[in-house]
Scaffold this active site. Structure first.
Site, PDB file in Angstrom:
ATOM      1  CG  HIS A 163       8.179  27.417  -8.282  1.00  0.00           C
ATOM      2  ND1 HIS A 163       8.516  25.988  -8.656  1.00  0.00           N
ATOM      3  CD2 HIS A 163       9.587  27.786  -8.591  1.00  0.00           C
ATOM      4  CE1 HIS A 163       9.630  25.971  -9.201  1.00  0.00           C
ATOM      5  NE2 HIS A 163      10.383  27.016  -8.882  1.00  0.00           N
ATOM      6  CB  SER A 164       5.576  25.882 -12.936  1.00  0.00           C
ATOM      7  OG  SER A 164       5.119  26.018 -14.234  1.00  0.00           O
TER       8      SER A 164
END
Length: 200
Positions: free
Chosen positions: A12-13
């Site tokens: 999710h970065s």
């Protein structure tokens, strides 16, 4: 003898997303193997002093958006600054990537990782949703339903935990993080340094 680069990242970065395809390409160009290690960034933050985005000071949050826009434009990588489904839990996506590596190998896991991160940051898809992950896996030519089932096993969770423990032991505190011959490189903006190390 080819080198191996450990690749720690959280799916999710946005920084992992921005660097993913470049990292895969440069590793291939230098004949390096990739040891793909999705890890729990939230747990690492807990022991390294990092803060989740919502708890950061407003000026830090604002500058993060400036930098994301800057890098997206510079790299020509499409990115939605504030996607519909963010913040989102990355755990199911990370486990799916691990299941793909265990079942189909590193190259497939890397392809799936790229599709998941692109899904979140360019296509505004909910990577915390099981059905969405099934669809993304299917789009990579995988049996998304079967892979999702595999991702929910104790062995995959154990691998996820092991990656997180290894990240903590290696003093990792961000994502993406690359380790080559014991040397750490934090962030997609350090890929030039990593490439020089691979070439040496």
């Amino acid at each position: 003898m080819s080198k191996t680069c450990q690749y720690y990242f959280a799916p999710h970065s946005p920084w992992s997303y921005l660097g993913h395809e470049r990292f895969v390409a440069l590793a291939k160009a230098h004949g390096a193997q990739i040891d793909i290690r999705p890890f729990d960034l939230g747990k690492v933050f807990g022991v390294s002093g990092g803060l989740p985005l919502a708890k950061r000071a407003p000026q830090r949050q604002a500058y993060r958006l400036v930098e994301l826009a800057r890098w997206s434009a510079f790299l020509g990588v499409p990115l939605t600054l504030q996607p519909k489904f963010f913040p989102v839990s990355p755990d199911a996506a990370a486990r799916l990537i691990i299941a793909a590596r265990l079942t189909h190998g590193v190259d497939t896991a890397l392809q799936l990782s790229g599709a998941i991160m692109r899904g979140l940051w360019a296509e505004e898809r909910n990577i915390g949703d099981e059905e969405t992950l099934v669809q993304i896996a299917n789009s990579c030519g995988l049996d998304g339903r079967a892979l999702t089932k595999s991702s929910q096993t104790a062995s995959v969770q154990a691998e996820y935990d092991k990656n997180t423990e290894a990240a903590t032991a290696a003093n990792i505190f961000g994502s993406p993080w690359y380790v080559l011959d014991g040397e750490s490189f934090w962030g997609q903006d350090r890929l030039d340094f990593l490439e020089r190390a691979l070439a040496s």
